[in-house]
Scaffold this motif. Structure first.
Motif, PDB file in Angstrom:
ATOM      1  N   THR A  52       0.843  -1.194   0.000  1.00 63.40           N
ATOM      2  CA  THR A  52       0.000   0.000   0.000  1.00 63.40           C
ATOM      3  C   THR A  52       0.875   1.240   0.000  1.00 63.40           C
ATOM      4  OG1 THR A  52      -1.759  -1.143   1.192  1.00 63.40           O
ATOM      5  CG2 THR A  52      -1.798   1.255   1.244  1.00 63.40           C
ATOM      6  N   VAL A  53       0.615   2.132  -0.932  1.00 66.40           N
ATOM      7  CA  VAL A  53       1.374   3.375  -1.098  1.00 66.40           C
ATOM      8  C   VAL A  53       0.448   4.546  -0.768  1.00 66.40           C
ATOM      9  CG1 VAL A  53       2.703   4.814  -2.683  1.00 66.40           C
ATOM     10  CG2 VAL A  53       2.775   2.317  -2.902  1.00 66.40           C
TER      11      VAL A  53
ATOM     12  N   ARG B 234       0.495   8.653  -0.193  1.00 64.03           N
ATOM     13  CA  ARG B 234       1.324   9.837  -0.429  1.00 64.03           C
ATOM     14  C   ARG B 234       0.943  10.972   0.514  1.00 64.03           C
ATOM     15  NH1 ARG B 234       1.255  11.033  -6.793  1.00 64.03           N
ATOM     16  NH2 ARG B 234       2.499  12.802  -6.040  1.00 64.03           N
TER      17      ARG B 234
ATOM     18  N   TYR C 224       9.810   1.646  -8.448  1.00 65.74           N
ATOM     19  CA  TYR C 224       8.745   2.594  -8.769  1.00 65.74           C
ATOM     20  C   TYR C 224       9.224   3.585  -9.821  1.00 65.74           C
ATOM     21  CZ  TYR C 224      11.416   5.179  -5.211  1.00 65.74           C
ATOM     22  OH  TYR C 224      12.420   5.753  -4.493  1.00 65.74           O
TER      23      TYR C 224
ATOM     24  N   TRP D 241       1.463  11.175 -11.094  1.00 68.32           N
ATOM     25  CA  TRP D 241       1.193   9.864 -10.506  1.00 68.32           C
ATOM     26  C   TRP D 241       2.501   9.122 -10.238  1.00 68.32           C
ATOM     27  CZ3 TRP D 241       3.536   6.649 -13.847  1.00 68.32           C
ATOM     28  CH2 TRP D 241       3.526   6.952 -15.214  1.00 68.32           C
TER      29      TRP D 241
ATOM     30  N   TYR E 122      -2.966   2.133  -3.934  1.00 70.61           N
ATOM     31  CA  TYR E 122      -2.542   3.526  -3.776  1.00 70.61           C
ATOM     32  C   TYR E 122      -3.622   4.303  -3.024  1.00 70.61           C
ATOM     33  CZ  TYR E 122       0.481   2.143  -7.708  1.00 70.61           C
ATOM     34  OH  TYR E 122       1.365   1.488  -8.533  1.00 70.61           O
TER      35      TYR E 122
ATOM     36  N   ASN F 113      -3.918   9.217  -6.015  1.00 73.48           N
ATOM     37  CA  ASN F 113      -2.973   8.663  -6.989  1.00 73.48           C
ATOM     38  C   ASN F 113      -3.681   7.748  -7.981  1.00 73.48           C
ATOM     39  OD1 ASN F 113       0.116   8.526  -7.475  1.00 73.48           O
ATOM     40  ND2 ASN F 113      -0.560   6.398  -7.673  1.00 73.48           N
ATOM     41  N   TRP F 114      -4.640   6.965  -7.484  1.00 71.86           N
ATOM     42  CA  TRP F 114      -5.440   6.156  -8.409  1.00 71.86           C
ATOM     43  C   TRP F 114      -6.120   7.045  -9.450  1.00 71.86           C
ATOM     44  CZ3 TRP F 114      -5.024   1.423  -9.713  1.00 71.86           C
ATOM     45  CH2 TRP F 114      -4.739   0.394  -8.811  1.00 71.86           C
TER      46      TRP F 114
END
Length: 975
Positions: free
Chosen positions: A497-498, A500, A532, A571, A586, A590-591
């Motif tokens: 899981t990212v 931000r 990434y 992104w 994400y 970001n998605w």
């Protein structure tokens, strides 16, 4: 045949042994032979004895049973008074004799035999003398086609002609000391009907006609083939007894096949030569082709080849037929590459323990794309194979009942799922190390294997030596075994899981176990390579390096990544090229930025085809698992309307199949309309070419995309596809015009769905004809399952289960699986036949494992408790001793899928109906608010997407803005 029946048949084996061994019934007359006087043999050490050789006599004359008589020569390394041999799925006659020298004369040593499962204990009345050789005579009887994971397996074709093929020998073929590194001198003698040939992974020495003998229980003429002695482990023995003709096309190769497949031997030879060169260059070992026998038979899917004998499903060769669809040609290339390369790769890496066997097989599977791309680069097979293989691994790994990779000394069969999972892990290390260093590691591993049997640790050591050779690919102090153990010793895989922080321009990266089940344990952790890229880095002409920039470490679950150069509206994309087997989630913003990129006019500039396929697969899988709002996942899928590459479409087809199985009524109808909408553009391009004359020079990947588009668009109900299919079918029936390559299934399936009994008759007649060959047959088989009435479906199934019907045995399973996918009538019919006619199904498919395969396939389609009850009843009737275990697997899968329908069915239906501009039925409950867990652990729906601080929201962020912009679709059919 039951165990009791096998033992009863074994009563005639003493006479058989005396005849075939040319020995008197009171034992072999062999003088004492001093150690070392018969050459040097590596031998097999077990329980204080060293096995020097096996002389195996095998008789098979009816395709149902086989008899073996084995003369095993061993040498005592210790003064033991007992030893053990192994036997599985065969009935061993307990009258085992042990002979040894006494005063210069071979004398029988009194012994007792105790058979305990797969182990045969032989206790002697006096200890063996160290350094002296002894001979052991053993007889056994087995059933052809009984084992699902080894032994002699029966396949039928040509209206009942039979062939027996070894799928894993060793203890399943004759009693032996069956350990993975069990090298000994093996000599095979095969007594078979004169109508058949015997082929083995050893050269033929001589063939003798067999005359009548009082002790022979044979009712037809037979011949005996004796093969040259070969240095093999018992489990490496391969044997085929079949009514085939040999066509010598090259001094180095003989193809044994039916006449239909023989014309494609030139293609076979070309690919085999290229593949051999690639393997030799990579391994650094002299693996150039010697004389090789290649056997092509119907129904040899997943056959295990060996050095000197390559076993192919006939469809592999027929896939090169000009009438075969592009998908059959692609599958043929991939299967041929692995079938040719795997024996050389596996033969060069003999496992030390059974638990090491997955490593060599997985290495062969991972390297398959190298062979395939060098043989047929225009097909982009590497991209397709790796993308689809990863989807298979991630689908299987999401189930709670998943297992770790095999380890230890148990004689466990390595499954295809194990092989693919191991291949994905090796691919992870290739990305982590760079291809050049990975190749050096592989070469070192094979150089070591040329000297002795190898284990998984040897492969790890080779990887580690290459990794630490002036490089810094792994964190300090971390070894390859530690990283691999986190993947091989526990089931499943993680989701990364990212999240931000748009103000600080940083990201928090974390991991947890991924599961299709909402209540699965989440405490597993892995060593994870993290790679990434971001919006301004990736371009079509400059693909970012997929080498990991960091590693997630167990016990340190969260990792912070600074991205000072990243813009607010740029992104990020993780797990570049899906180099490691995990999914990525994400934060919602970001998605949305990724969705905007995908929906833009330059979607294919910064996001490569494999990246787009990964994003699509991850988004729909995360939504299915409850980790992502379905609105986001389906918003992303709308970009498919402009997708022109085959790989994302292949992943999309797999992902949407789950929704098709578990939505019903108006929701399913809406899903079909959505599919038709996104397929429209790619289908119309395919139809335009379909109307042309001949091929238009398009690349193979384009032909694959067109084939998929035509089949899926008609199934989804795209009106242009249906109308065009009607016209093509009419021309085919009335004017005798040929169906365009790759479009036969779509056209015939459409005709079958209209309920015309005459169409099924036409399909059955074509399947029974001589002109329908190659991969094109599978399209006709699947089309037979498209009938709208249960009566027509039952007619097709009955024809498949009939020995005199037009279906080959290898096609029976394909039809039953396709029928089971047709809900509700086809599913109900397949379930009923599973419970009532499972013996007939097993006989026709020739594969015991098919009961499990069909049961789990039907379970994946269940959408109600009533269906589950019917399926469980059928499983209990069909699975025999395995019923309890299989029922548990069925119930688990159904429970997870029914839970999905309850939690997400309305969510998906709501999105579809808004997207299509439809309104809810007055009989359906009002929309409900769906609560899902987002990456930031805050409950966020797509309609309330947070905007990064200091930024204005892109248009795509206001859901359902995408849907509103596309509300041009009328309710009803998609025109």
């Amino acid at each position: 045949m039951t165990a009791a029946g096998l033992r009863a048949r074994a009563g005639v084996l003493l006479c058989f042994a005396a005849c075939v061994l040319s020995l008197p019934t009171d034992g072999p007359q062999v003088a004492h032979v001093p150690p070392g006087s018969i050459g040097v043999s590596t031998g097999t050490s077990a329980s204080g004895v060293l096995v020097i050789s096996y002389d195996v006599q095998l008789r098979i004359d009816d395709g149902d049973t086989f008899d073996t008589a084995t003369l095993m020569t061993l040498e005592a390394e210790e003064a033991v008074d007992s030893f053990e041999v192994h036997a599985k799925d065969i009935a061993v006659d307990p009258k085992i004799s042990v002979w040894g020298p006494e005063h210069g004369v071979s004398t029988k040593i009194p012994s007792t035999v105790d058979i305990d499962g797969e182990v045969v204990h032989i206790a002697l009345t006096r200890p063996l003398t160290v350094g002296v050789r002894y001979e052991v005579t053993m007889t056994a009887t087995g059933t052809v086609g009984s084992p699902s994971d080894g032994g002699l397996v029966r396949t039928t074709f040509d209206k009942g002609s039979w062939a027996a093929v070894v799928r894993g020998a060793g203890r399943r073929l004759f009693p032996c000391v069956d350990t993975p590194d069990a090298l000994a001198d093996v000599t095979l003698h095969v007594d078979r009907p004169t109508s058949h040939v015997a082929l083995a992974n050893a050269d033929l020495n001589k063939t003798e006609a067999q005359g009548a003998a009082l002790c022979r229980d044979i009712t037809q003429a037979s011949s005996k083939d004796t093969f040259e002695t070969a240095k093999l482990a018992p489990h490496e023995v391969r044997l085929v007894v079949a009514p085939l003709q040999g066509a010598l096309q090259d001094p180095g190769l003989t193809l044994w096949a039916r006449s239909e497949a023989a014309p494609f031997v030139d293609r076979l030879l070309s690919y085999m030569s290229t593949t051999s060169d690639v393997v030799e260059n990579l391994s650094g070992l002299p693996l150039a082709l010697q004389h090789l026998a290649v056997v092509a038979l119907p129904g040899l899917r997943d056959a295990a080849s060996a050095a000197g004998l390559v076993l192919l499903d006939e469809d592999v060769l027929l896939g090169f037929h000009p009438s075969s669809p592009p998908s059959a040609h692609r599958d043929a290339l991939l299967c041929l590459a692995e079938a040719v390369a795997e024996p050389a790769v596996r033969g060069a890496a003999r496992p030390l323990r059974w638990g090491d066997a997955w490593a060599a097989r997985s290495l062969a599977a991972h390297l398959r794309h190298r062979y395939a791309d060098q043989v047929a680069g225009r097909w982009r097979l590497a991209e397709q194979q790796m993308a689809l293989q990863m989807q298979d691994v991630l689908e299987a790994g999401g189930w709670p009942a998943g297992a770790a990779l095999p380890t230890g000394d148990d004689n466990t069969v390595v499954s295809r799922a194990d092989v693919d999972r191991g291949a994905a892990l090796l691919r992870m290390f290739e990305y982590a190390m760079s291809p050049k260093r990975f190749d050096n590691a592989v070469r070192n591993f094979y150089q070591l294997s040329a000297q002795r049997a190898v284990c998984v640790d040897d492969l790890y050591d080779a990887l580690a030596d290459a990794t630490y050779d002036g490089a810094d690919d792994l964190p300090s102090g971390v070894t390859v075994p530690v990283v691999m153990a986190s993947w091989t010793r526990q089931p499943g895989y993680p989701v990364v899981t990212v999240v931000r922080d748009y103000e600080a321009n940083s990201m928090t990266v974390s991991q947890k176990a991924f599961s299709w089940s909402s209540d699965a344990a989440q405490d597993a952790e892995w060593w994870l390579p993290v790679s990434y890229t971001y919006a301004e880095e990736g371009t079509r002409d400059r693909t970012p390096n997929a080498t990991p920039q960091a590693w997630l470490v167990p016990g340190e679950n969260d990792m912070s990544v600074e991205m000072v150069h990243l813009g607010t509206f740029d992104w990020v994309y993780f797990n570049v090229d899906q180099g490691a087997p995990y999914r990525v989630n994400y934060d919602v913003s970001n998605w949305q930025m990724l969705i905007k990129e995908l929906q833009g006019p330059k979607y294919d500039v910064k996001l490569a085809p494999t990246w787009r396929a990964q994003l699509l697969g991850d988004a729909l899988a995360l939504a299915r698992a409850g980790e992502l709002d379905y609105a986001l996942a389906l918003d992303l899928a709308t970009y498919l309307g402009q997708e022109d590459d085959a790989v994302p479409w292949m992943v999309a087809r797999r992902s949407f199949a789950f929704l098709e199985d578990h939505l019903e009524g108006l929701a399913l109808e809406s899903l079909r309309q959505f599919e038709a909408l996104v397929l429209k553009s790619v289908y119309l391009e395919a139809q335009f070419q379909m109307d042309g004359e001949g091929e238009d020079g398009a690349g193979p990947d384009v032909l694959l995309r067109r084939e998929l588009a035509a089949t899926w668009a008609c199934a989804a109900g795209l009106q242009q596809c249906l109308d065009h299919a009607d016209g093509l079918y009419s021309q085919w029936r009335n004017q005798g015009s040929q169906l365009k390559r790759g479009f036969a299934e779509a056209v015939l399936c459409r005709a079958m769905s209209k309920g015309d009994a005459g169409t099924l008759d036409v399909i059955l007649a074509a399947l029974g004809s001589s002109w329908l060959v190659g991969g094109e047959r599978l399209g006709y088989v699947r089309a037979a399952s498209c009938a709208s009435s249960e009566a027509l479906l039952e007619k097709a199934v009955q024809q498949a289960l009939s020995e005199s019907g037009p279906f080959m045995a290898s096609e029976v399973g394909d039809l039953l699986l396709a029928v089971g996918s047709r809900k509700p009538a086809g599913w109900a019919l397949a379930t009923r036949y599973l419970g009532n006619t499972h013996q007939r199904i097993l006989h026709r498919t020739g594969y015991v494992g098919f009961v499990r395969k069909l049961s789990l396939h039907l379970a994946s389609k269940v959408s109600s408790q009533d269906q589950l009850d019917k399926l469980v009843s059928a499983v209990r009737a069909a699975a025999g001793d395995d019923a309890e275990v299989l029922e548990a697997a069925v119930r688990q899968e159904v429970a997870v899928n029914l839970d999905w329908a309850q939690r997400h069915g309305d969510e998906v239906a709501d999105w579809l109906w808004v997207y299509l501009g439809a309104s809810r039925s007055s009989t359906t409950a009002a929309p409900t608010t769906t609560t899902t867990t987002t990456p930031s652990t805050t409950v966020v729906s797509a309609s309330t997407t947070p905007v990064p601080a200091g930024a204005s929201a892109p248009a795509a962020w206001s859901w359902p803005a995408t849907a509103v912009a596309l509300l041009v679709v009328s309710i009803g059919r998609v025109e």
